[in-house]
Design a protein around this motif. Structure first.
Motif, PDB file in Angstrom:
ATOM      1  N   GLY A   7       0.940  -1.351   0.042  1.00  0.00           N
ATOM      2  CA  GLY A   7       0.052  -0.104  -0.101  1.00  0.00           C
ATOM      3  C   GLY A   7       0.819   1.354   0.072  1.00  0.00           C
ATOM      4  N   ARG A   8       0.310   2.267  -0.307  1.00  0.00           N
ATOM      5  CA  ARG A   8       0.716   3.556  -0.142  1.00  0.00           C
ATOM      6  C   ARG A   8      -0.374   4.708   0.149  1.00  0.00           C
ATOM      7  NH1 ARG A   8       3.540   2.436  -3.754  1.00  0.00           N
ATOM      8  NH2 ARG A   8       2.516   0.443  -4.376  1.00  0.00           N
ATOM      9  N   CYS A   9       0.349   5.761   0.645  1.00  0.00           N
ATOM     10  CA  CYS A   9      -0.749   7.047   0.843  1.00  0.00           C
ATOM     11  C   CYS A   9      -1.113   7.682  -0.383  1.00  0.00           C
ATOM     12  CB  CYS A   9       0.098   8.002   2.009  1.00  0.00           C
ATOM     13  SG  CYS A   9       1.537   8.708   0.758  1.00  0.00           S
ATOM     14  N   VAL A  14       4.549   7.356   1.566  1.00  0.00           N
ATOM     15  CA  VAL A  14       4.649   6.525   2.559  1.00  0.00           C
ATOM     16  C   VAL A  14       4.245   5.060   1.868  1.00  0.00           C
ATOM     17  CG1 VAL A  14       3.552   5.594   4.980  1.00  0.00           C
ATOM     18  CG2 VAL A  14       4.195   8.049   4.421  1.00  0.00           C
ATOM     19  N   THR A  15       5.052   4.209   2.158  1.00  0.00           N
ATOM     20  CA  THR A  15       4.593   2.668   1.881  1.00  0.00           C
ATOM     21  C   THR A  15       4.488   1.715   2.856  1.00  0.00           C
ATOM     22  OG1 THR A  15       6.856   2.181   1.246  1.00  0.00           O
ATOM     23  CG2 THR A  15       5.667   3.402  -0.761  1.00  0.00           C
ATOM     24  N   VAL A  16       3.889   0.590   2.575  1.00  0.00           N
ATOM     25  CA  VAL A  16       3.429  -0.488   3.422  1.00  0.00           C
ATOM     26  C   VAL A  16       3.736  -1.798   2.741  1.00  0.00           C
ATOM     27  CG1 VAL A  16       1.082  -0.325   3.669  1.00  0.00           C
ATOM     28  CG2 VAL A  16       2.379  -1.295   5.441  1.00  0.00           C
ATOM     29  N   VAL A  53       6.087  -3.748   7.415  1.00  0.00           N
ATOM     30  CA  VAL A  53       7.068  -2.859   7.100  1.00  0.00           C
ATOM     31  C   VAL A  53       6.631  -1.725   6.457  1.00  0.00           C
ATOM     32  CG1 VAL A  53       9.322  -2.404   6.025  1.00  0.00           C
ATOM     33  CG2 VAL A  53       8.787  -4.813   6.815  1.00  0.00           C
ATOM     34  N   ILE A  54       6.982  -0.557   7.078  1.00  0.00           N
ATOM     35  CA  ILE A  54       6.497   0.780   6.692  1.00  0.00           C
ATOM     36  C   ILE A  54       7.807   1.879   6.313  1.00  0.00           C
ATOM     37  CG2 ILE A  54       5.213   2.994   7.088  1.00  0.00           C
ATOM     38  CD1 ILE A  54       3.266   1.278   9.049  1.00  0.00           C
ATOM     39  N   ALA A  55       7.651   2.399   5.210  1.00  0.00           N
ATOM     40  CA  ALA A  55       8.953   3.450   4.758  1.00  0.00           C
ATOM     41  C   ALA A  55       8.040   4.514   4.478  1.00  0.00           C
ATOM     42  CB  ALA A  55       9.448   2.948   3.495  1.00  0.00           C
ATOM     43  N   MET A 100      -5.175   2.610   3.078  1.00  0.00           N
ATOM     44  CA  MET A 100      -3.637   2.792   3.035  1.00  0.00           C
ATOM     45  C   MET A 100      -3.399   1.420   1.817  1.00  0.00           C
ATOM     46  SD  MET A 100      -0.840   4.302   3.684  1.00  0.00           S
ATOM     47  CE  MET A 100       0.854   3.760   3.514  1.00  0.00           C
ATOM     48  N   LEU A 101      -4.274   0.266   1.705  1.00  0.00           N
ATOM     49  CA  LEU A 101      -3.800  -0.697   0.898  1.00  0.00           C
ATOM     50  C   LEU A 101      -4.058  -0.550  -0.635  1.00  0.00           C
ATOM     51  CD1 LEU A 101      -5.178  -3.426   3.398  1.00  0.00           C
ATOM     52  CD2 LEU A 101      -2.886  -2.512   3.195  1.00  0.00           C
ATOM     53  N   ASP A 102      -3.036  -1.147  -1.390  1.00  0.00           N
ATOM     54  CA  ASP A 102      -3.299  -1.055  -2.826  1.00  0.00           C
ATOM     55  C   ASP A 102      -4.568  -1.696  -3.419  1.00  0.00           C
ATOM     56  OD1 ASP A 102      -1.186   0.704  -3.121  1.00  0.00           O
ATOM     57  OD2 ASP A 102       0.367  -1.141  -3.345  1.00  0.00           O
TER      58      ASP A 102
END
Length: 144
Positions: A7-9, A14-16, A53-55, A100-102
């Motif tokens: 996912g991403r914002c 921000v990615t997950v 894992v979040i970046a 947040m999820l793709d």
């Protein structure tokens, strides 16, 4: 869809990546979630912390919830998208916002919580398990 989830914002800063299935999914009607969701509920998937894992740079808002727990809501600093929630009472979990999820992740709420706080106009699916306030913590998975 099944794990892994990505996912991403809204802006992509921000990615997950999540390497597990959620332990539960919830629709939350507490007053704090209604504020975060522009008046409706939040829709959340609860994952084991070690699978997430979040970046990307995030801000956070920390408060004492009606449950008495200290909650931390994380959001993207660039676009303000809600990313996740975490509770002092349940550090083994991360609550990821569905938004947040793709793509078509296929997740849907299994229960509606804090329904006592829902506005009178709220449309809560009668098929959902309901909790007037805070439900018990999700059971530990066999991997915990």
């Amino acid at each position: 869809m099944t794990a892994p989830y990505t996912g991403r914002c809204n802006c992509g800063a921000v990615t997950v990546e999540i390497a597990a299935e959620p332990v539960t999914t919830r629709q939350c009607w507490c007053h704090q979630c209604q504020k975060a969701a522009a008046g409706g509920p939040t829709h959340n998937a609860i994952f084991p912390t070690d699978a997430v894992v979040i970046a990307g740079e995030r801000g956070e808002y920390v408060y004492i919830a009606a449950s008495g727990n200290t909650l931390t809501q994380e959001f993207c600093l660039a676009c303000g998208s809600p990313v996740l929630g975490r509770s002092s009472a349940r550090p083994q979990f991360r609550t990821i916002r569905f938004g947040m999820l793709d793509g078509n992740h296929g997740l849907r709420p299994q229960m509606a919580i804090w329904t006592d706080d829902a506005p009178t106009w709220a449309m809560i699916d009668p098929a959902l398990e309901r909790w007037p306030q805070q439900p018990p913590a999700p059971a530990p998975s066999s991997q915990d």
